[in-house]
Design a protein around this motif. Structure first.
Motif, PDB file in Angstrom:
ATOM      1  N   ASN A  10      -4.515  10.865  17.539  1.00 50.63           N
ATOM      2  CA  ASN A  10      -4.563  10.847  16.073  1.00 50.63           C
ATOM      3  C   ASN A  10      -5.806  10.106  15.597  1.00 50.63           C
ATOM      4  O   ASN A  10      -6.259   9.158  16.242  1.00 50.63           O
ATOM      5  CB  ASN A  10      -3.319  10.165  15.502  1.00 50.63           C
ATOM      6  CG  ASN A  10      -2.048  10.919  15.826  1.00 50.63           C
ATOM      7  OD1 ASN A  10      -2.078  12.106  16.159  1.00 50.63           O
ATOM      8  ND2 ASN A  10      -0.927  10.226  15.729  1.00 50.63           N
ATOM      9  N   ALA A  11      -6.344  10.546  14.478  1.00 56.91           N
ATOM     10  CA  ALA A  11      -7.513   9.892  13.883  1.00 56.91           C
ATOM     11  C   ALA A  11      -7.152   9.403  12.499  1.00 56.91           C
ATOM     12  O   ALA A  11      -6.595  10.162  11.693  1.00 56.91           O
ATOM     13  CB  ALA A  11      -8.684  10.867  13.799  1.00 56.91           C
ATOM     14  N   THR A  12      -7.459   8.145  12.226  1.00 54.03           N
ATOM     15  CA  THR A  12      -7.190   7.578  10.904  1.00 54.03           C
ATOM     16  C   THR A  12      -8.486   7.070  10.292  1.00 54.03           C
ATOM     17  O   THR A  12      -9.227   6.320  10.923  1.00 54.03           O
ATOM     18  CB  THR A  12      -6.188   6.412  10.994  1.00 54.03           C
ATOM     19  OG1 THR A  12      -4.953   6.905  11.525  1.00 54.03           O
ATOM     20  CG2 THR A  12      -5.926   5.840   9.601  1.00 54.03           C
ATOM     21  N   MET A  13      -8.737   7.513   9.072  1.00 55.06           N
ATOM     22  CA  MET A  13      -9.920   7.075   8.324  1.00 55.06           C
ATOM     23  C   MET A  13      -9.454   6.455   7.016  1.00 55.06           C
ATOM     24  O   MET A  13      -8.499   6.950   6.404  1.00 55.06           O
ATOM     25  CB  MET A  13     -10.840   8.260   8.047  1.00 55.06           C
ATOM     26  CG  MET A  13     -11.524   8.771   9.295  1.00 55.06           C
ATOM     27  SD  MET A  13     -12.119  10.451   9.127  1.00 55.06           S
ATOM     28  CE  MET A  13     -10.704  11.360   9.733  1.00 55.06           C
ATOM     29  N   ASN A  14     -10.133   5.411   6.605  1.00 55.10           N
ATOM     30  CA  ASN A  14      -9.738   4.684   5.406  1.00 55.10           C
ATOM     31  C   ASN A  14     -10.827   4.730   4.347  1.00 55.10           C
ATOM     32  O   ASN A  14     -12.011   4.822   4.653  1.00 55.10           O
ATOM     33  CB  ASN A  14      -9.443   3.226   5.755  1.00 55.10           C
ATOM     34  CG  ASN A  14      -8.370   3.106   6.809  1.00 55.10           C
ATOM     35  OD1 ASN A  14      -7.228   3.498   6.594  1.00 55.10           O
ATOM     36  ND2 ASN A  14      -8.734   2.590   7.971  1.00 55.10           N
ATOM     37  N   CYS A  15     -10.377   4.646   3.115  1.00 58.12           N
ATOM     38  CA  CYS A  15     -11.300   4.704   1.975  1.00 58.12           C
ATOM     39  C   CYS A  15     -10.856   3.652   0.973  1.00 58.12           C
ATOM     40  O   CYS A  15      -9.662   3.592   0.626  1.00 58.12           O
ATOM     41  CB  CYS A  15     -11.242   6.096   1.367  1.00 58.12           C
ATOM     42  SG  CYS A  15     -12.087   6.286  -0.220  1.00 58.12           S
ATOM     43  N   SER A  16     -11.776   2.838   0.512  1.00 59.06           N
ATOM     44  CA  SER A  16     -11.462   1.873  -0.541  1.00 59.06           C
ATOM     45  C   SER A  16     -12.351   2.133  -1.735  1.00 59.06           C
ATOM     46  O   SER A  16     -13.469   2.642  -1.582  1.00 59.06           O
ATOM     47  CB  SER A  16     -11.647   0.438  -0.039  1.00 59.06           C
ATOM     48  OG  SER A  16     -12.994   0.214   0.342  1.00 59.06           O
ATOM     49  N   SER A  20      -7.072   4.417   0.268  1.00 60.74           N
ATOM     50  CA  SER A  20      -6.464   5.663   0.728  1.00 60.74           C
ATOM     51  C   SER A  20      -6.743   5.814   2.215  1.00 60.74           C
ATOM     52  O   SER A  20      -7.716   5.257   2.736  1.00 60.74           O
ATOM     53  CB  SER A  20      -7.062   6.852  -0.030  1.00 60.74           C
ATOM     54  OG  SER A  20      -6.601   8.085   0.489  1.00 60.74           O
ATOM     55  N   SER A  21      -5.885   6.551   2.880  1.00 56.76           N
ATOM     56  CA  SER A  21      -6.140   6.848   4.284  1.00 56.76           C
ATOM     57  C   SER A  21      -5.918   8.327   4.553  1.00 56.76           C
ATOM     58  O   SER A  21      -5.097   8.969   3.898  1.00 56.76           O
ATOM     59  CB  SER A  21      -5.243   6.009   5.193  1.00 56.76           C
ATOM     60  OG  SER A  21      -3.895   6.413   5.042  1.00 56.76           O
ATOM     61  N   LEU A  22      -6.687   8.835   5.492  1.00 54.44           N
ATOM     62  CA  LEU A  22      -6.543  10.209   5.965  1.00 54.44           C
ATOM     63  C   LEU A  22      -6.173  10.152   7.440  1.00 54.44           C
ATOM     64  O   LEU A  22      -6.917   9.561   8.231  1.00 54.44           O
ATOM     65  CB  LEU A  22      -7.842  10.989   5.779  1.00 54.44           C
ATOM     66  CG  LEU A  22      -7.915  12.368   6.447  1.00 54.44           C
ATOM     67  CD1 LEU A  22      -6.938  13.337   5.801  1.00 54.44           C
ATOM     68  CD2 LEU A  22      -9.335  12.931   6.394  1.00 54.44           C
ATOM     69  N   LEU A  23      -5.056  10.743   7.773  1.00 61.24           N
ATOM     70  CA  LEU A  23      -4.610  10.810   9.157  1.00 61.24           C
ATOM     71  C   LEU A  23      -4.678  12.257   9.617  1.00 61.24           C
ATOM     72  O   LEU A  23      -4.138  13.145   8.962  1.00 61.24           O
ATOM     73  CB  LEU A  23      -3.167  10.296   9.281  1.00 61.24           C
ATOM     74  CG  LEU A  23      -2.452  10.555  10.614  1.00 61.24           C
ATOM     75  CD1 LEU A  23      -3.108   9.760  11.730  1.00 61.24           C
ATOM     76  CD2 LEU A  23      -0.970  10.228  10.500  1.00 61.24           C
ATOM     77  N   ILE A  24      -5.354  12.468  10.726  1.00 65.29           N
ATOM     78  CA  ILE A  24      -5.371  13.792  11.370  1.00 65.29           C
ATOM     79  C   ILE A  24      -4.578  13.655  12.656  1.00 65.29           C
ATOM     80  O   ILE A  24      -4.940  12.870  13.541  1.00 65.29           O
ATOM     81  CB  ILE A  24      -6.802  14.260  11.687  1.00 65.29           C
ATOM     82  CG1 ILE A  24      -7.666  14.266  10.428  1.00 65.29           C
ATOM     83  CG2 ILE A  24      -6.780  15.645  12.329  1.00 65.29           C
ATOM     84  CD1 ILE A  24      -9.136  14.581  10.684  1.00 65.29           C
TER      85      ILE A  24
END
Lengths: 117, 110
Positions: free
Chosen positions: B18-24, B72-76
């Motif tokens: 899994n890949a997790t990317m975060n955005c603030s 926010s976070s995006l999980l693939i």
């Protein structure tokens, strides 16, 4: 989503010249935007193209350098004037508000890769 | 101030992970959108989450939004080599204008 095309897809230009980029959408849209993406960087909004009136420019971008036209609801052009190597970027148009509706999703064209020598 | 700052700047994982990317972000928003860009080409719209939503799913994508933390976070999930791309968050405020984050370069190794 809409089908968005841009012309040209890429170009190599000499400094001091101008290039006009076209953006065509296959359906009417409420909003059209122009972005710049410098090498290795994120996207920066240049302006909102307003149908039948002058574009709304973001801070740091001026009409003399980036004149924009939007004669109807499916077409817009961006001109990069008096180019210098610093203008080398990918230029992208985007649209929002398909079929004249109100929506926040933006859809992007494939981009125009400009290199100024 | 920079709106839509993302971390990590680069992420390298193996296929299936899994890949997790975060955005603030810093200011109030009415929506947040995630995009994918392959090798300097056009952006592909992935998902939009409105400010009154907390979580959204689309296929293998899961997006969360915490307006109290302005993040926010995006999980693939179950990543594939074809997911290799740059991922950008973009915050929407007024008039459909978007402000983009710096992006996360995701590499999925076969």
């Amino acid at each position: 989503s809409a089908v968005i095309s841009q012309k040209p897809s890429r170009d190599i230009c000499q400094r001091g010249t101008s290039l006009t980029i076209q953006c065509q959408v296959d359906s009417q849209v409420t909003m059209m935007f122009w972005y710049r993406q410098q090498p290795g960087q994120s996207l920066t909004l240049i302006a909102t193209a307003n149908q039948g009136s002058e574009a709304t420019y973001e801070s740091g971008f001026v009409i003399d350098k980036f004149p924009i036209s939007r004669p109807n609801l499916t077409f817009s052009t961006l001109t990069v004037s008096n180019m210098s190597p610093e203008d080398s970027s990918i230029y992208l148009c985007s649209v929002a508000g398909l079929a004249g509706g109100v929506t926040y999703e933006q859809y992007f064209g494939p981009g125009t890769r400009l290199t100024v020598t | 101030s920079q709106q839509g700052e993302e971390d990590p700047q680069a992420l390298s994982i193996q296929e299936g992970e899994n890949a997790t990317m975060n955005c603030s972000y810093k200011t109030s928003i009415n929506n947040l959108q995630w995009y994918r860009q392959n090798s300097g080409r056009g952006l592909v719209h992935l998902i939009l989450i409105r400010s009154n939503e907390r979580e959204k799913h689309s296929g293998r994508l899961r997006v969360t939004l915490d307006t109290s933390k302005k993040s926010s976070s995006l999980l693939i999930t179950a990543s594939r080599a074809a997911d290799t791309a740059s991922y950008f968050c973009a915050t929407g405020t007024s008039g459909s204008r978007l402000t983009f984050g710096e992006g996360t370069q995701l590499t999925v190794n076969p």
